[in-house]
Design an enzyme around this catalytic site. Structure first.
Site, short mmCIF file in Angstrom:
data_model
loop_
_atom_site.label_atom_id
_atom_site.label_comp_id
_atom_site.label_asym_id
_atom_site.label_seq_id
_atom_site.Cartn_x
_atom_site.Cartn_y
_atom_site.Cartn_z
N ASP A 286 0.79 -1.23 0.00
CA ASP A 286 0.00 0.00 0.00
C ASP A 286 0.82 1.29 0.00
O ASP A 286 1.77 1.43 0.79
CB ASP A 286 -0.89 0.06 1.25
CG ASP A 286 -1.72 -1.17 1.48
OD1 ASP A 286 -1.74 -2.05 0.60
OD2 ASP A 286 -2.35 -1.26 2.54
N GLU B 46 -10.54 -1.70 4.10
CA GLU B 46 -9.18 -1.23 4.33
C GLU B 46 -8.98 0.13 3.66
O GLU B 46 -9.73 0.53 2.77
CB GLU B 46 -8.16 -2.22 3.75
CG GLU B 46 -8.16 -3.58 4.43
CD GLU B 46 -7.06 -4.49 3.92
OE1 GLU B 46 -6.39 -5.10 4.76
OE2 GLU B 46 -6.85 -4.58 2.69
#
Length: 510
Positions: A51, A232
């Site tokens: 990420d 998320e």
């Protein structure tokens, strides 16, 4: 159906090039030049990345942090890697910014420029950068505790070069929830407070703070809805339409739960009053930011001046179905190209997010080659390319765009407007056997009228497709034996090519 000779003929990229050494005597010809190494997308020099984190603009620099395992090419103990750019194209690798500590490893989060020094971290009129992140305690998790994720902060007073963790961490303790992570923080100008969007199991929770240290719960959004996976990496931000309307956009990443399997990111458009987010459509409705398999956990930069109602975005270009086993060796994972997000309204009064590649892509681009039967680029200089096409279609149009190379690899887009469906097939695109789901067909709805514009950026291991000015996005990995260097269009009688053009893109690492 008729085949059009709109061919892009590119010599496969040389893995050892004397010209590279002449351009930069400090780097060998093999630097960032392994098989499938992206040449116009950000990647770490080595090891594992996922990420994007902590994206903030400050004093002429774009900071990009990212989930990083410095000891392996598979996911492991998370750190924050760091890179800096002045133009979102050329990146300078920096030392690791945040290391694991007694509270745990460093999961995803965000960063802000605390221009009013609400935190008190600023010194000598320096504006502090403050990172807000999740500590993940693997020790508590192994012991069977569920409160193993908490939120901490760190600050920098030297423009992000070094970081000091706040001695009062955690600033937001866990209330007894297994998934409690990925804080994205913005400044709310009307409340004159900080707002945190936090991923909490099946929902996004909003918190407020006057100083980034003390947080108060405000509200939830999306709870009780079966999203198909764990929420998320949320992102919340205002956008302005061309006619001056302000709306708020909430990005929500899900793993699993994406329309084509594995991980993906959807979004909501609505209003945020500083306390609660209200969506223009039900929480169970799914509108996806990108229908490809490989654009996940993307978020936007904070503190960017003069955005004119737009936002700058970057995503992780992989999918949790197979991210740990893709066939790269020295490193794993790359990011999408940075994209400018805009908000547009259709004829029915519905708002949608559109996307375009950042204008600074021009810095590495050759001149456009237009409307020739043979469009050639010397890939010893240009190992990637950008392709654009304008077409006239109707509800019966059916046409195919195939990307090929001399080794027999190919990836195919099929536009079927009668069925209202775009299909991408990478089953013969090169190496695919590393995971059973990699060859699955990837589909997206063509539910927004005729297709008029098609744009692609093709790199050594990726294809990013934008349709109708980015109304539809589709990002996918490929692992061909050499660059997919031939673009072939097969059209039906219901499709007319108005124009097409291509330009080569130089490597950002040379």
């Amino acid at each position: 159906m008729k085949k059009l000779l709109i061919s892009l003929f590119i010599v496969p990229m040389m893995l050892s090039c004397t010209g590279v050494k002449k351009e930069n005597a400090n780097r060998s010809g093999d630097y960032m030049n392994e098989p499938w190494r992206p040449q116009v997308h950000f990647t770490p020099e080595s090891q594992w990345m996922n990420d994007p984190n902590g994206m903030v603009y400050h004093e002429g620099e774009y900071h990009l942090f990212y989930q990083y395992n410095p000891d392996s090419t598979v996911w492991g103990p998370m750190h924050w890697g760091h890179a800096i750019s002045k133009d979102l194209i050329y990146w300078e690798h920096q030392p690791i910014a945040l290391y694991p500590d007694s509270l745990g490893t460093i999961f995803s989060g965000s960063a802000v420029a605390d221009v009013n020094n609400t935190s008190g971290f600023g010194k000598d009129e320096e504006i502090p950068l403050v990172a807000i992140y999740t500590n993940h305690s693997h020790e508590k998790e192994a012991n069977g505790d569920i409160d193993y994720q908490t939120q901490g902060i760190a600050y920098s007073v030297d423009n992000g070069r070094t970081w000091e963790k706040y001695e009062g961490n955690p600033v937001l303790d866990n209330p007894g929830i297994r998934d409690f992570r990925d804080p994205k923080v913005i400044w709310h100008k009307d409340r004159e407070e900080w707002i945190m969007a936090l991923a909490v199991k099946d929902r996004v929770s909003f918190y407020s703070s006057p100083d980034l240290k003390n947080w108060t719960f405000e509200s939830d959004f999306g709870g009780g809805v079966d999203h198909g996976g764990v929420v998320e990496c949320p992102d919340l931000f205002p956008m302005t339409t061309p006619d001056g309307k302000e709306k708020w956009v909430l990005l929500v990443s899900l793993n699993p739960g994406a329309p084509n399997g594995g991980s993906g990111t959807k979004y909501y458009i609505g209003d945020f009053d500083g306390t609660e987010f209200s969506s223009d459509w039900p929480a169970e409705k799914e509108v996806w930011l990108d229908y490809g398999k490989d654009n996940y956990a993307g978020v936007t930069w904070s503190n960017v001046p003069d955005e004119n109602g737009s936002r700058l975005f970057i995503g992780w270009m992989s999918n949790w179905q197979y991210a740990n086993v893709v066939p790269t060796e020295k490193w794993r994972s790359s990011n999408t190209l940075p994209r400018k997000l805009t908000l547009n309204e259709d004829a029915s009064g519905n708002f949608f997010v559109h996307s375009e590649f950042v204008e600074t892509l021009d810095k590495i681009a050759a001149e456009w080659e237009k409307d020739n039967e043979l469009l050639s680029v010397n890939s010893e200089k240009f190992p990637a390319y950008q392709y654009q096409m304008n077409v006239e279609t109707n509800e019966s149009s059916l046409f195919e765009i195939a990307l090929k190379n001399t080794k027999g690899d190919k990836a195919v887009f099929l536009f079927d407007l009668e069925k209202g469906l775009l299909t991408f097939d990478r089953s013969n695109s090169g190496q695919t056997a590393f995971h059973e789901n990699f060859t699955d067909l990837v589909t997206a709805p063509l539910d927004f009228g005729p297709v008029t514009e098609i744009e692609m950026v093709v790199d050594q291991s990726s294809i990013e497709l934008l349709v109708n000015g980015g109304r539809l996005q589709m990002t996918n990995l490929v692992f061909p034996q050499e660059l997919l260097n031939n673009v072939e269009l097969v059209e039906s009688a219901q499709t007319k090519v108005v124009s097409s053009q291509v330009r080569g893109l130089k490597s950002i690492w040379k």
